[in-house]
Design an enzyme around this catalytic site. Sequence first.
Site, PDB file in Angstrom:
ATOM      1  N   ASP A   8       0.896  -1.141   0.000  1.00  0.00           N
ATOM      2  CA  ASP A   8       0.000   0.000   0.000  1.00  0.00           C
ATOM      3  C   ASP A   8       0.951   1.210   0.000  1.00  0.00           C
ATOM      4  O   ASP A   8       2.133   1.069   0.322  1.00  0.00           O
ATOM      5  CB  ASP A   8      -0.862  -0.031   1.269  1.00  0.00           C
ATOM      6  N   ASP A  10      -0.016   5.163   0.751  1.00  0.00           N
ATOM      7  CA  ASP A  10      -0.271   6.204   1.754  1.00  0.00           C
ATOM      8  C   ASP A  10      -0.163   5.621   3.169  1.00  0.00           C
ATOM      9  O   ASP A  10      -0.904   4.702   3.511  1.00  0.00           O
ATOM     10  CB  ASP A  10      -1.664   6.808   1.552  1.00  0.00           C
TER      11      ASP A  10
HETATM   12  C1  G6P Z   1      -5.494   6.173  -0.963  1.00  0.00           C
HETATM   13  C2  G6P Z   1      -5.712   6.932   0.312  1.00  0.00           C
HETATM   14  C3  G6P Z   1      -7.116   7.473   0.372  1.00  0.00           C
HETATM   15  C4  G6P Z   1      -7.447   8.244  -0.899  1.00  0.00           C
HETATM   16  C5  G6P Z   1      -7.274   7.354  -2.110  1.00  0.00           C
HETATM   17  C6  G6P Z   1      -7.534   8.080  -3.421  1.00  0.00           C
HETATM   18  O1  G6P Z   1      -6.132   4.951  -0.832  1.00  0.00           O
HETATM   19  O2  G6P Z   1      -5.462   6.108   1.425  1.00  0.00           O
HETATM   20  O3  G6P Z   1      -7.247   8.309   1.496  1.00  0.00           O
HETATM   21  O4  G6P Z   1      -8.763   8.732  -0.850  1.00  0.00           O
HETATM   22  O5  G6P Z   1      -5.955   6.860  -2.110  1.00  0.00           O
HETATM   23  O6  G6P Z   1      -6.502   8.987  -3.673  1.00  0.00           O
HETATM   24  P1  G6P Z   1      -6.466   9.993  -4.883  1.00  0.00           P
HETATM   25  O7  G6P Z   1      -5.057  10.507  -4.883  1.00  0.00           O
HETATM   26  O8  G6P Z   1      -6.789   9.230  -6.130  1.00  0.00           O
HETATM   27  O9  G6P Z   1      -7.474  11.041  -4.605  1.00  0.00           O
HETATM   28 MG    MG Z   2      -2.572   3.279   3.590  1.00  0.00          MG
END
Ligand code: G6P
Ligand code: MG
Length: 220
Positions: A8, A10
Amino acid sequence: KINAVIFDMDGVISNTVPLHFEVNKKVADEVEIAYTTEWNQQLQGLSRRETVKQIVEKSGKQLTIEEFDQLCEKKNTYYRTLLESLTVSDAQPGMPSFIKSLYEMGMPMVVASASQNASFVLSQLDLLQYFKAVVDVTKLKKGKPDPEIFLKAASLAGVNSDECVAIEDGEPGLTGILQTDMYSVGIGQEEHLKRANAHFLSTQELTIPSLESKLNEKNM
Ligand code: G6P
Ligand code: MG
């Protein structure tokens, strides 16, 4: 035997959870609802649209499709501005060396992030070049907690799912991994992360020796 590592991004590779907090809070402000770090944690791993949908739903506000789309776009424009100032120092503690060591061992690594900004974030951290692939989330049928993203990552790595270690800090993501036969690694303080095959309190604790010793425990 482990033949690929799936990450993963983030909160695992990049210290971007606080940035998502800031941006999600802006969305919550727009629909006049309070936003908390706890709620932010629960939303980690969900797609941009699903995140906005959950925030709007909780507020009870009725948005037209156009207003909803605009809100999603506004969120991303703001997020992209924040990402511009991301540097190598925004990697999670210990992760650049963990990733580089695996790379030197010839271990294929794939990123399974729900973020459409994943490749950009990794390039800002100067880590993109170590990954064999970044799953293109726009091509998936279902997002986390569905396991599809992790199974896709295994196929991009060119291995079977039971040959993978998959690392997550988010609840929906770990739920997805647990539906596969991958060896799951949960990182962070929260209770739900203890469901993983191996649990580490922080990325700092995740090293090749610490991971190997957990894997050996499993095989005993
Ligand atoms: C990751 C993060 C989420 C976020 C998602 C979409 O999964 O953990 O918090 O909403 O990505 O990210 P983006 O950059 O496409 O908006
Ligand atoms: Mg994460």
